[in-house]
Design a protein around this motif. Structure first.
Motif, PDB file in Angstrom:
ATOM      1  N   PHE A  72       0.848  -1.175   0.000  1.00  0.00           N
ATOM      2  CA  PHE A  72       0.000   0.000   0.000  1.00  0.00           C
ATOM      3  C   PHE A  72       0.892   1.236   0.000  1.00  0.00           C
ATOM      4  O   PHE A  72       1.925   1.266   0.670  1.00  0.00           O
ATOM      5  N   ARG A  73       0.500   2.250  -0.749  1.00  0.00           N
ATOM      6  CA  ARG A  73       1.245   3.507  -0.785  1.00  0.00           C
ATOM      7  C   ARG A  73       0.430   4.578  -0.084  1.00  0.00           C
ATOM      8  O   ARG A  73      -0.793   4.588  -0.172  1.00  0.00           O
ATOM      9  N   THR A  74       1.149   5.459   0.574  1.00  0.00           N
ATOM     10  CA  THR A  74       0.496   6.593   1.223  1.00  0.00           C
ATOM     11  C   THR A  74       1.123   7.872   0.699  1.00  0.00           C
ATOM     12  O   THR A  74       2.265   7.880   0.236  1.00  0.00           O
ATOM     13  N   TYR A  75       0.359   8.944   0.790  1.00  0.00           N
ATOM     14  CA  TYR A  75       0.821  10.246   0.316  1.00  0.00           C
ATOM     15  C   TYR A  75       0.610  11.279   1.410  1.00  0.00           C
ATOM     16  O   TYR A  75      -0.377  11.214   2.155  1.00  0.00           O
ATOM     17  N   LYS A  76       1.528  12.202   1.489  1.00  0.00           N
ATOM     18  CA  LYS A  76       1.466  13.239   2.523  1.00  0.00           C
ATOM     19  C   LYS A  76       0.138  13.985   2.507  1.00  0.00           C
ATOM     20  O   LYS A  76      -0.402  14.324   3.549  1.00  0.00           O
ATOM     21  N   HIS A  77      -0.417  14.270   1.299  1.00  0.00           N
ATOM     22  CA  HIS A  77      -1.666  15.035   1.233  1.00  0.00           C
ATOM     23  C   HIS A  77      -2.847  14.270   1.844  1.00  0.00           C
ATOM     24  O   HIS A  77      -3.860  14.869   2.188  1.00  0.00           O
ATOM     25  N   ALA A  78      -2.710  12.956   2.024  1.00  0.00           N
ATOM     26  CA  ALA A  78      -3.781  12.154   2.607  1.00  0.00           C
ATOM     27  C   ALA A  78      -3.577  11.906   4.104  1.00  0.00           C
ATOM     28  O   ALA A  78      -4.414  11.277   4.746  1.00  0.00           O
ATOM     29  N   GLU A  79      -2.496  12.411   4.655  1.00  0.00           N
ATOM     30  CA  GLU A  79      -2.230  12.220   6.082  1.00  0.00           C
ATOM     31  C   GLU A  79      -3.137  13.113   6.921  1.00  0.00           C
ATOM     32  O   GLU A  79      -3.406  14.258   6.576  1.00  0.00           O
ATOM     33  N   VAL A  80      -3.615  12.548   8.022  1.00  0.00           N
ATOM     34  CA  VAL A  80      -4.389  13.312   8.994  1.00  0.00           C
ATOM     35  C   VAL A  80      -3.397  13.785  10.046  1.00  0.00           C
ATOM     36  O   VAL A  80      -2.813  12.963  10.764  1.00  0.00           O
ATOM     37  N   PRO A  81      -3.165  15.086  10.147  1.00  0.00           N
ATOM     38  CA  PRO A  81      -2.095  15.597  11.021  1.00  0.00           C
ATOM     39  C   PRO A  81      -2.489  15.631  12.499  1.00  0.00           C
ATOM     40  O   PRO A  81      -2.911  16.651  13.020  1.00  0.00           O
ATOM     41  N   LEU A  82      -2.320  14.506  13.167  1.00  0.00           N
ATOM     42  CA  LEU A  82      -2.642  14.417  14.593  1.00  0.00           C
ATOM     43  C   LEU A  82      -1.462  13.907  15.415  1.00  0.00           C
ATOM     44  O   LEU A  82      -1.652  13.265  16.437  1.00  0.00           O
ATOM     45  N   LYS A  83      -0.242  14.154  14.965  1.00  0.00           N
ATOM     46  CA  LYS A  83       0.936  13.665  15.699  1.00  0.00           C
ATOM     47  C   LYS A  83       0.957  14.127  17.149  1.00  0.00           C
ATOM     48  O   LYS A  83       1.422  13.413  18.028  1.00  0.00           O
ATOM     49  N   ALA A  84       0.464  15.309  17.408  1.00  0.00           N
ATOM     50  CA  ALA A  84       0.461  15.825  18.783  1.00  0.00           C
ATOM     51  C   ALA A  84      -0.369  14.927  19.696  1.00  0.00           C
ATOM     52  O   ALA A  84      -0.036  14.744  20.859  1.00  0.00           O
ATOM     53  N   LEU A  85      -1.448  14.350  19.169  1.00  0.00           N
ATOM     54  CA  LEU A  85      -2.288  13.462  19.969  1.00  0.00           C
ATOM     55  C   LEU A  85      -1.828  12.013  19.925  1.00  0.00           C
ATOM     56  O   LEU A  85      -1.964  11.277  20.890  1.00  0.00           O
ATOM     57  N   LEU A  86      -1.293  11.581  18.767  1.00  0.00           N
ATOM     58  CA  LEU A  86      -0.956  10.178  18.563  1.00  0.00           C
ATOM     59  C   LEU A  86       0.476   9.822  18.924  1.00  0.00           C
ATOM     60  O   LEU A  86       0.788   8.666  19.158  1.00  0.00           O
ATOM     61  N   GLY A  87       1.359  10.792  18.906  1.00  0.00           N
ATOM     62  CA  GLY A  87       2.775  10.519  19.124  1.00  0.00           C
ATOM     63  C   GLY A  87       3.479  10.277  17.801  1.00  0.00           C
ATOM     64  O   GLY A  87       2.865  10.241  16.731  1.00  0.00           O
ATOM     65  N   GLU A  88       4.777  10.114  17.857  1.00  0.00           N
ATOM     66  CA  GLU A  88       5.599   9.975  16.652  1.00  0.00           C
ATOM     67  C   GLU A  88       5.490   8.605  15.987  1.00  0.00           C
ATOM     68  O   GLU A  88       5.824   8.454  14.821  1.00  0.00           O
ATOM     69  N   ASP A  89       5.038   7.586  16.727  1.00  0.00           N
ATOM     70  CA  ASP A  89       5.008   6.226  16.189  1.00  0.00           C
ATOM     71  C   ASP A  89       3.802   5.940  15.295  1.00  0.00           C
ATOM     72  O   ASP A  89       3.791   4.936  14.602  1.00  0.00           O
ATOM     73  N   MET A  90       2.784   6.787  15.335  1.00  0.00           N
ATOM     74  CA  MET A  90       1.551   6.480  14.615  1.00  0.00           C
ATOM     75  C   MET A  90       1.177   7.618  13.678  1.00  0.00           C
ATOM     76  O   MET A  90       1.369   8.785  13.990  1.00  0.00           O
ATOM     77  N   GLN A  91       0.640   7.225  12.529  1.00  0.00           N
ATOM     78  CA  GLN A  91       0.113   8.187  11.567  1.00  0.00           C
ATOM     79  C   GLN A  91      -1.261   7.724  11.128  1.00  0.00           C
ATOM     80  O   GLN A  91      -1.533   6.519  11.066  1.00  0.00           O
ATOM     81  N   LEU A  92      -2.127   8.647  10.818  1.00  0.00           N
ATOM     82  CA  LEU A  92      -3.447   8.345  10.289  1.00  0.00           C
ATOM     83  C   LEU A  92      -3.519   8.807   8.841  1.00  0.00           C
ATOM     84  O   LEU A  92      -2.961   9.847   8.486  1.00  0.00           O
ATOM     85  N   TRP A  93      -4.225   8.023   8.024  1.00  0.00           N
ATOM     86  CA  TRP A  93      -4.346   8.337   6.597  1.00  0.00           C
ATOM     87  C   TRP A  93      -5.809   8.272   6.204  1.00  0.00           C
ATOM     88  O   TRP A  93      -6.523   7.335   6.561  1.00  0.00           O
ATOM     89  N   ARG A  94      -6.251   9.253   5.416  1.00  0.00           N
ATOM     90  CA  ARG A  94      -7.616   9.248   4.894  1.00  0.00           C
ATOM     91  C   ARG A  94      -7.762   8.230   3.782  1.00  0.00           C
ATOM     92  O   ARG A  94      -8.848   7.710   3.536  1.00  0.00           O
TER      93      ARG A  94
END
Length: 150
Positions: free
Chosen positions: A2-24
């Motif tokens: 699976f490929r991910t793109y920065k424009h599809a990232e949900v910017p919640l690092k402050a809540l999730l921490g550095e280890d997790m990213q969310l993608w739309r």
């Protein structure tokens, strides 16, 4: 894969921490079968998208009383399932097969509706042709009425 793109990232690092990213959204760049799997942990249920048999096998190997694999769905492209579209079906069994004199292994995917799909080039073989047969994943046969593939 699976490929991910920065424009599809949900910017919640402050809540999730550095280890997790969310993608739309994610992109699947290669038309290969993949799995949609449910994991049950104490008080938590999560869904995972796995890019292939090796990823599913990793989860099978770490399954424990506190981490259980729930339903595994095979998501198969049309060329594999013989239809004109992608299908998502409950997986009953995944087997890795290597034939005598072959350069590598291939997989047999058996759904709960008893469809068997093969991702190899030589899918017509007899037991005498088999060098190795390894069950990677098998859903409990309880209640399915399906015998093992072999």
């Amino acid at each position: 894969m699976f490929r991910t793109y920065k424009h599809a990232e949900v910017p919640l690092k402050a809540l999730l921490g550095e280890d997790m990213q969310l993608w739309r959204s994610v992109e699947q760049g290669i038309s290969l079968p993949w799995f949609y799997m449910t994991i049950h942990e104490p008080n938590v249920r999560s869904m995972w998208m796995l890019s292939g048999p090796a990823d599913l096998e990793q989860w099978v190997n770490i399954e424990s009383p506190d981490l259980k694999i729930g339903m595994v769905q095979l998501v198969s492209p049309a060329y594999l399932n013989g239809s004109d579209r992608w299908l998502m079906e409950p997986l009953h069994e995944l087997v890795e097969v290597e034939l005598k004199g072959s350069a590598g292994a291939f997989h047999l995917y058996r759904t709960e509706s008893n469809h068997v799909y093969c991702d190899g080039s030589n899918c017509t073989f007899s037991d005498a042709d088999v060098k190795s047969w390894r069950v990677v994943y098998s859903r409990s046969a309880e209640g399915t009425g399906l015998p093992p593939l072999r």
